[in-house]
Design a protein around this motif. Sequence first.
Motif, PDB file in Angstrom:
ATOM      1  N   TYR A  20      20.895  -6.919 -12.209  1.00 20.60           N
ATOM      2  CA  TYR A  20      22.260  -7.466 -12.122  1.00 20.60           C
ATOM      3  C   TYR A  20      22.474  -8.147 -10.769  1.00 20.60           C
ATOM      4  O   TYR A  20      23.058  -9.231 -10.700  1.00 20.60           O
ATOM      5  N   ILE A  21      21.997  -7.549  -9.692  1.00 20.61           N
ATOM      6  CA  ILE A  21      22.135  -8.144  -8.363  1.00 20.61           C
ATOM      7  C   ILE A  21      21.368  -9.460  -8.288  1.00 20.61           C
ATOM      8  O   ILE A  21      21.838 -10.431  -7.688  1.00 20.61           O
ATOM      9  N   GLU A  22      20.189  -9.519  -8.911  1.00 22.49           N
ATOM     10  CA  GLU A  22      19.438 -10.778  -8.950  1.00 22.49           C
ATOM     11  C   GLU A  22      20.229 -11.872  -9.665  1.00 22.49           C
ATOM     12  O   GLU A  22      20.227 -13.027  -9.237  1.00 22.49           O
ATOM     13  N   LYS A  23      20.940 -11.496 -10.734  1.00 20.32           N
ATOM     14  CA  LYS A  23      21.775 -12.473 -11.438  1.00 20.32           C
ATOM     15  C   LYS A  23      22.908 -12.948 -10.532  1.00 20.32           C
ATOM     16  O   LYS A  23      23.249 -14.129 -10.525  1.00 20.32           O
ATOM     17  N   LEU A  24      23.503 -12.023  -9.771  1.00 23.84           N
ATOM     18  CA  LEU A  24      24.583 -12.410  -8.860  1.00 23.84           C
ATOM     19  C   LEU A  24      24.076 -13.347  -7.776  1.00 23.84           C
ATOM     20  O   LEU A  24      24.795 -14.241  -7.334  1.00 23.84           O
ATOM     21  N   ASN A  25      22.831 -13.163  -7.339  1.00 22.77           N
ATOM     22  CA  ASN A  25      22.261 -14.043  -6.318  1.00 22.77           C
ATOM     23  C   ASN A  25      22.044 -15.458  -6.838  1.00 22.77           C
ATOM     24  O   ASN A  25      21.947 -16.393  -6.043  1.00 22.77           O
ATOM     25  N   GLU A  26      21.981 -15.641  -8.149  1.00 21.50           N
ATOM     26  CA  GLU A  26      21.799 -16.965  -8.740  1.00 21.50           C
ATOM     27  C   GLU A  26      23.098 -17.767  -8.778  1.00 21.50           C
ATOM     28  O   GLU A  26      23.069 -18.980  -8.935  1.00 21.50           O
ATOM     29  N   VAL A  27      24.232 -17.106  -8.622  1.00 20.77           N
ATOM     30  CA  VAL A  27      25.532 -17.772  -8.709  1.00 20.77           C
ATOM     31  C   VAL A  27      25.741 -18.643  -7.469  1.00 20.77           C
ATOM     32  O   VAL A  27      25.492 -18.221  -6.345  1.00 20.77           O
ATOM     33  N   ASP A  28      26.217 -19.866  -7.697  1.00 22.72           N
ATOM     34  CA  ASP A  28      26.500 -20.786  -6.595  1.00 22.72           C
ATOM     35  C   ASP A  28      27.820 -20.387  -5.939  1.00 22.72           C
ATOM     36  O   ASP A  28      28.881 -20.473  -6.551  1.00 22.72           O
ATOM     37  N   THR A  29      27.755 -19.928  -4.705  1.00 25.16           N
ATOM     38  CA  THR A  29      28.952 -19.525  -3.971  1.00 25.16           C
ATOM     39  C   THR A  29      29.266 -20.480  -2.826  1.00 25.16           C
ATOM     40  O   THR A  29      30.012 -20.131  -1.914  1.00 25.16           O
ATOM     41  N   GLU A  30      28.709 -21.671  -2.871  1.00 26.86           N
ATOM     42  CA  GLU A  30      28.936 -22.669  -1.831  1.00 26.86           C
ATOM     43  C   GLU A  30      30.417 -23.022  -1.781  1.00 26.86           C
ATOM     44  O   GLU A  30      31.026 -23.368  -2.785  1.00 26.86           O
ATOM     45  N   MET A  40      11.921  -7.973  -8.023  1.00 23.49           N
ATOM     46  CA  MET A  40      11.739  -6.671  -7.417  1.00 23.49           C
ATOM     47  C   MET A  40      12.101  -5.603  -8.441  1.00 23.49           C
ATOM     48  O   MET A  40      13.094  -5.710  -9.132  1.00 23.49           O
ATOM     49  N   SER A  41      11.261  -4.599  -8.560  1.00 29.39           N
ATOM     50  CA  SER A  41      11.568  -3.510  -9.479  1.00 29.39           C
ATOM     51  C   SER A  41      11.226  -2.173  -8.822  1.00 29.39           C
ATOM     52  O   SER A  41      10.448  -2.106  -7.879  1.00 29.39           O
ATOM     53  N   VAL A  42      11.830  -1.157  -9.357  1.00 25.64           N
ATOM     54  CA  VAL A  42      11.647   0.199  -8.848  1.00 25.64           C
ATOM     55  C   VAL A  42      10.690   0.940  -9.777  1.00 25.64           C
ATOM     56  O   VAL A  42      10.788   0.818 -10.995  1.00 25.64           O
ATOM     57  N   THR A  43       9.778   1.694  -9.193  1.00 27.10           N
ATOM     58  CA  THR A  43       8.855   2.505  -9.990  1.00 27.10           C
ATOM     59  C   THR A  43       9.273   3.964  -9.895  1.00 27.10           C
ATOM     60  O   THR A  43      10.099   4.330  -9.058  1.00 27.10           O
ATOM     61  N   MET A 102      16.498   7.460 -14.030  1.00 28.49           N
ATOM     62  CA  MET A 102      16.919   6.902 -12.752  1.00 28.49           C
ATOM     63  C   MET A 102      16.196   5.585 -12.472  1.00 28.49           C
ATOM     64  O   MET A 102      16.797   4.624 -11.989  1.00 28.49           O
ATOM     65  N   THR A 103      14.910   5.527 -12.795  1.00 29.20           N
ATOM     66  CA  THR A 103      14.132   4.300 -12.615  1.00 29.20           C
ATOM     67  C   THR A 103      14.722   3.177 -13.451  1.00 29.20           C
ATOM     68  O   THR A 103      14.917   2.057 -12.969  1.00 29.20           O
ATOM     69  N   SER A 104      15.034   3.477 -14.691  1.00 31.94           N
ATOM     70  CA  SER A 104      15.620   2.478 -15.588  1.00 31.94           C
ATOM     71  C   SER A 104      16.970   2.001 -15.069  1.00 31.94           C
ATOM     72  O   SER A 104      17.245   0.794 -15.039  1.00 31.94           O
ATOM     73  N   GLU A 105      17.823   2.930 -14.633  1.00 33.97           N
ATOM     74  CA  GLU A 105      19.155   2.575 -14.152  1.00 33.97           C
ATOM     75  C   GLU A 105      19.081   1.749 -12.867  1.00 33.97           C
ATOM     76  O   GLU A 105      19.813   0.765 -12.708  1.00 33.97           O
ATOM     77  N   LEU A 106      18.212   2.126 -11.950  1.00 42.27           N
ATOM     78  CA  LEU A 106      18.066   1.364 -10.717  1.00 42.27           C
ATOM     79  C   LEU A 106      17.544  -0.041 -10.993  1.00 42.27           C
ATOM     80  O   LEU A 106      17.972  -1.011 -10.361  1.00 42.27           O
ATOM     81  N   ASN A 107      16.619  -0.169 -11.942  1.00 40.25           N
ATOM     82  CA  ASN A 107      16.112  -1.491 -12.306  1.00 40.25           C
ATOM     83  C   ASN A 107      17.203  -2.355 -12.936  1.00 40.25           C
ATOM     84  O   ASN A 107      17.260  -3.562 -12.697  1.00 40.25           O
ATOM     85  N   MET A 108      18.074  -1.749 -13.740  1.00 42.37           N
ATOM     86  CA  MET A 108      19.191  -2.500 -14.322  1.00 42.37           C
ATOM     87  C   MET A 108      20.127  -2.986 -13.216  1.00 42.37           C
ATOM     88  O   MET A 108      20.608  -4.128 -13.257  1.00 42.37           O
ATOM     89  N   ILE A 109      20.397  -2.146 -12.221  1.00 42.49           N
ATOM     90  CA  ILE A 109      21.263  -2.536 -11.099  1.00 42.49           C
ATOM     91  C   ILE A 109      20.634  -3.695 -10.330  1.00 42.49           C
ATOM     92  O   ILE A 109      21.299  -4.683 -10.004  1.00 42.49           O
ATOM     93  N   LEU A 110      19.353  -3.584 -10.023  1.00 37.99           N
ATOM     94  CA  LEU A 110      18.667  -4.651  -9.295  1.00 37.99           C
ATOM     95  C   LEU A 110      18.635  -5.952 -10.096  1.00 37.99           C
ATOM     96  O   LEU A 110      18.775  -7.039  -9.527  1.00 37.99           O
TER      97      LEU A 110
END
Length: 95
Positions: free
Chosen positions: A37-47, A1-4, A27-35
């Motif tokens: 980072y969140i995608e990377k956090l979603n890859e972490v195994d938190t089981e 997902m990316s922001v335009t 702002m577009t660049s910064e929001l994309n960097m945040i998203l």
Amino acid sequence: MSVTTKDVAYIAELARLKFTESEQEKMTSELNMILHYIEKLNEVDTEGVEPLNTIHDQINVLRADVEHTPLSNEDALRNAPDRQDRFFKVPKVIG
């Protein structure tokens, strides 16, 4: 997902903000960097990881709420530099 830039313009309109073209790009660049980072956090195994409600494991760092005898008015005013009857006397600060 990316922001335009179109997404940023729409969000800015909803928030009643105005950005210049360069600000929209930034702002577009910064929001994309945040998203990203969140995608990377979603890859972490938190089981099996319990959610935190505080940042430390201390239970209660406050003193116990125990009823006690309050100070008498005379004891409270004993070391006051200036007093009037049963009150602290302080300099006037509001005209």
